[in-house]
Enzyme design. Sequence first.
Site, mmCIF file in Angstrom:
data_model
loop_
_atom_site.group_PDB
_atom_site.id
_atom_site.type_symbol
_atom_site.label_atom_id
_atom_site.label_comp_id
_atom_site.label_asym_id
_atom_site.label_seq_id
_atom_site.Cartn_x
_atom_site.Cartn_y
_atom_site.Cartn_z
ATOM 1 N N GLU A 1 -30.701 2.318 11.517
ATOM 2 C CA GLU A 1 -30.705 2.311 12.997
ATOM 3 C C GLU A 1 -32.119 2.060 13.538
ATOM 4 O O GLU A 1 -32.312 1.250 14.447
ATOM 5 C CB GLU A 1 -30.178 3.659 13.502
ATOM 6 N N ASN B 1 -56.030 10.851 14.231
ATOM 7 C CA ASN B 1 -56.290 12.015 15.085
ATOM 8 C C ASN B 1 -57.714 12.030 15.632
ATOM 9 O O ASN B 1 -58.263 13.101 15.896
ATOM 10 C CB ASN B 1 -56.005 13.322 14.333
ATOM 11 N N TYR C 1 -55.189 24.431 2.534
ATOM 12 C CA TYR C 1 -55.599 25.160 3.739
ATOM 13 C C TYR C 1 -56.431 26.368 3.315
ATOM 14 O O TYR C 1 -55.928 27.493 3.276
ATOM 15 C CB TYR C 1 -54.372 25.625 4.542
ATOM 16 N N LEU D 1 -40.414 9.452 17.447
ATOM 17 C CA LEU D 1 -39.096 9.908 17.903
ATOM 18 C C LEU D 1 -39.159 11.344 18.417
ATOM 19 O O LEU D 1 -38.129 11.946 18.701
ATOM 20 C CB LEU D 1 -38.089 9.811 16.746
ATOM 21 N N GLY D 2 -40.353 11.890 18.491
ATOM 22 C CA GLY D 2 -40.476 13.259 18.999
ATOM 23 C C GLY D 2 -40.408 14.316 17.914
ATOM 24 O O GLY D 2 -40.098 15.480 18.211
ATOM 25 N N PHE E 1 -34.695 10.627 6.556
ATOM 26 C CA PHE E 1 -34.163 10.711 5.191
ATOM 27 C C PHE E 1 -32.697 10.289 5.190
ATOM 28 O O PHE E 1 -32.025 10.357 4.174
ATOM 29 C CB PHE E 1 -34.255 12.157 4.666
ATOM 30 N N TYR F 1 -48.490 15.047 1.547
ATOM 31 C CA TYR F 1 -47.019 15.051 1.683
ATOM 32 C C TYR F 1 -46.361 15.363 0.334
ATOM 33 O O TYR F 1 -45.155 15.569 0.264
ATOM 34 C CB TYR F 1 -46.501 13.697 2.205
ATOM 35 N N TYR G 1 -47.676 8.208 15.499
ATOM 36 C CA TYR G 1 -46.813 9.101 14.692
ATOM 37 C C TYR G 1 -45.917 9.927 15.596
ATOM 38 O O TYR G 1 -46.122 9.991 16.803
ATOM 39 C CB TYR G 1 -47.605 9.941 13.690
ATOM 40 N N SER G 2 -44.886 10.503 15.006
ATOM 41 C CA SER G 2 -43.834 11.208 15.751
ATOM 42 C C SER G 2 -43.255 10.335 16.871
ATOM 43 O O SER G 2 -43.068 10.805 17.984
ATOM 44 C CB SER G 2 -44.378 12.519 16.344
HETATM 45 P P1 A2P Z 1 -33.529 12.718 9.660
HETATM 46 O O1 A2P Z 1 -34.594 12.592 8.594
HETATM 47 O O2 A2P Z 1 -32.472 13.677 9.316
HETATM 48 O O3 A2P Z 1 -33.015 11.376 10.127
HETATM 49 P P2 A2P Z 1 -40.441 11.393 13.962
HETATM 50 O O4 A2P Z 1 -40.304 10.044 13.327
HETATM 51 O O5 A2P Z 1 -40.783 11.339 15.415
HETATM 52 O O6 A2P Z 1 -41.329 12.305 13.177
HETATM 53 O O7 A2P Z 1 -38.987 12.067 13.943
HETATM 54 C C1 A2P Z 1 -38.380 12.421 12.752
HETATM 55 C C2 A2P Z 1 -37.160 13.265 13.028
HETATM 56 O O8 A2P Z 1 -36.196 12.512 13.775
HETATM 57 C C3 A2P Z 1 -36.493 13.703 11.776
HETATM 58 O O9 A2P Z 1 -36.032 15.022 11.976
HETATM 59 C C4 A2P Z 1 -35.317 12.743 11.617
HETATM 60 O O10 A2P Z 1 -34.260 13.383 10.960
HETATM 61 C C5 A2P Z 1 -34.970 12.429 13.055
HETATM 62 N N1 A2P Z 1 -34.482 11.053 13.264
HETATM 63 C C6 A2P Z 1 -34.914 9.932 12.667
HETATM 64 N N2 A2P Z 1 -34.284 8.847 13.150
HETATM 65 C C7 A2P Z 1 -33.428 9.294 14.096
HETATM 66 C C8 A2P Z 1 -32.482 8.664 14.956
HETATM 67 N N3 A2P Z 1 -32.320 7.349 14.935
HETATM 68 N N4 A2P Z 1 -31.759 9.447 15.800
HETATM 69 C C9 A2P Z 1 -31.932 10.785 15.805
HETATM 70 N N5 A2P Z 1 -32.794 11.434 15.024
HETATM 71 C C10 A2P Z 1 -33.533 10.710 14.170
#
Ligand code: A2P
Length: 279
Positions: A248, A136, A98, A188-189, A241, A24, A185-186
């Site tokens: 939230e 993974n 890579y 939030l999608g 970020f 990272y 991981y991911s």
């Molecule tokens: P940002 O860094 O601008 O908040 P994941 O954790 O699934 O990898 O998702 C990360 C993505 O979701 C990032 O693009 C992040 O953007 C965004 N994100 C993080 N928290 C929220 C939230 N509470 N609502 C909407 N988007 C979010």
Amino acid sequence: GSCLESVKIAIDTGYRHIDGAFVYYNEHEVGQAIREKIAEGRIKREDIFYCGKLWNTCHPPELVRPTLEKTLKILQLDYVDLYIIELPMAFKPGDAIYPKDENGKIIYHETDLCATWEAMEACKDAGLAKSIGVSNFNRRQLEMILNKPGLKYKPVSNQVECHPYFTQPKLLEFCRQHDIVIVGYSPLGTSRDETWVNVSSPPLLKDPVLNAIGKKYNKTAAQVALRFSIQRGIVVIPKSFNPQRIRENFQIFDFSLTEKEMKEIEALNKNVRYVELLM
Ligand code: A2P
């Protein structure tokens, strides 16, 4: 610099688990944030749970400890709480993260995952990592480690993609049986960055069910998605970020989803990955 600021805000908010990796390229900022917060007296080192990762080019056993030592030097910390094998496939060792041939194809490397695991065990014995795990890994790859003759330490965790559209029911059950924690991981999608994300799968946070359930509790779809995972016993590592969203994503301990809502969300599973890791 945004990583330094975000980690400091996260620690002030109450986050203690920080998921990092050499690849990272921000471990220096994470380490600085942790050290600043310790110096301020806000936290002690033992309050923080830092996870580092062994990259694919460092699987040969003799590279494992020096690679972790490099991470510790960048972090300026004495140990990581968790060190994990980032992916179950090895790339050719060297400076290229890579490594590619003249046709742009990744150059793989023959290694024995069990030998890599033994080197991970040695890092734990040396006190450089409090715990060791994987990422993974599928069931067969986990079994390879679990069935290794002379196994000293089991992987404590397996970090994999996990969220309402990719719920991993079979892997979750297998890991439960073997006391392996799933770190999702991911959750939030993802950021939907087309360079590494399969964006043909719809955005998770726009999901009508997640939003409708959120409305009931005065929560966002993101909070419902995170709450869903923690109620399934999955550790979540949301990335943000943005200070407001960092806060939230932490406000998920003051409500709970009913069994019916959990089932409704489980039914959203599409069995499609956002992170396909096509290499
Ligand atoms: P940002 O860094 O601008 O908040 P994941 O954790 O699934 O990898 O998702 C990360 C993505 O979701 C990032 O693009 C992040 O953007 C965004 N994100 C993080 N928290 C929220 C939230 N509470 N609502 C909407 N988007 C979010």
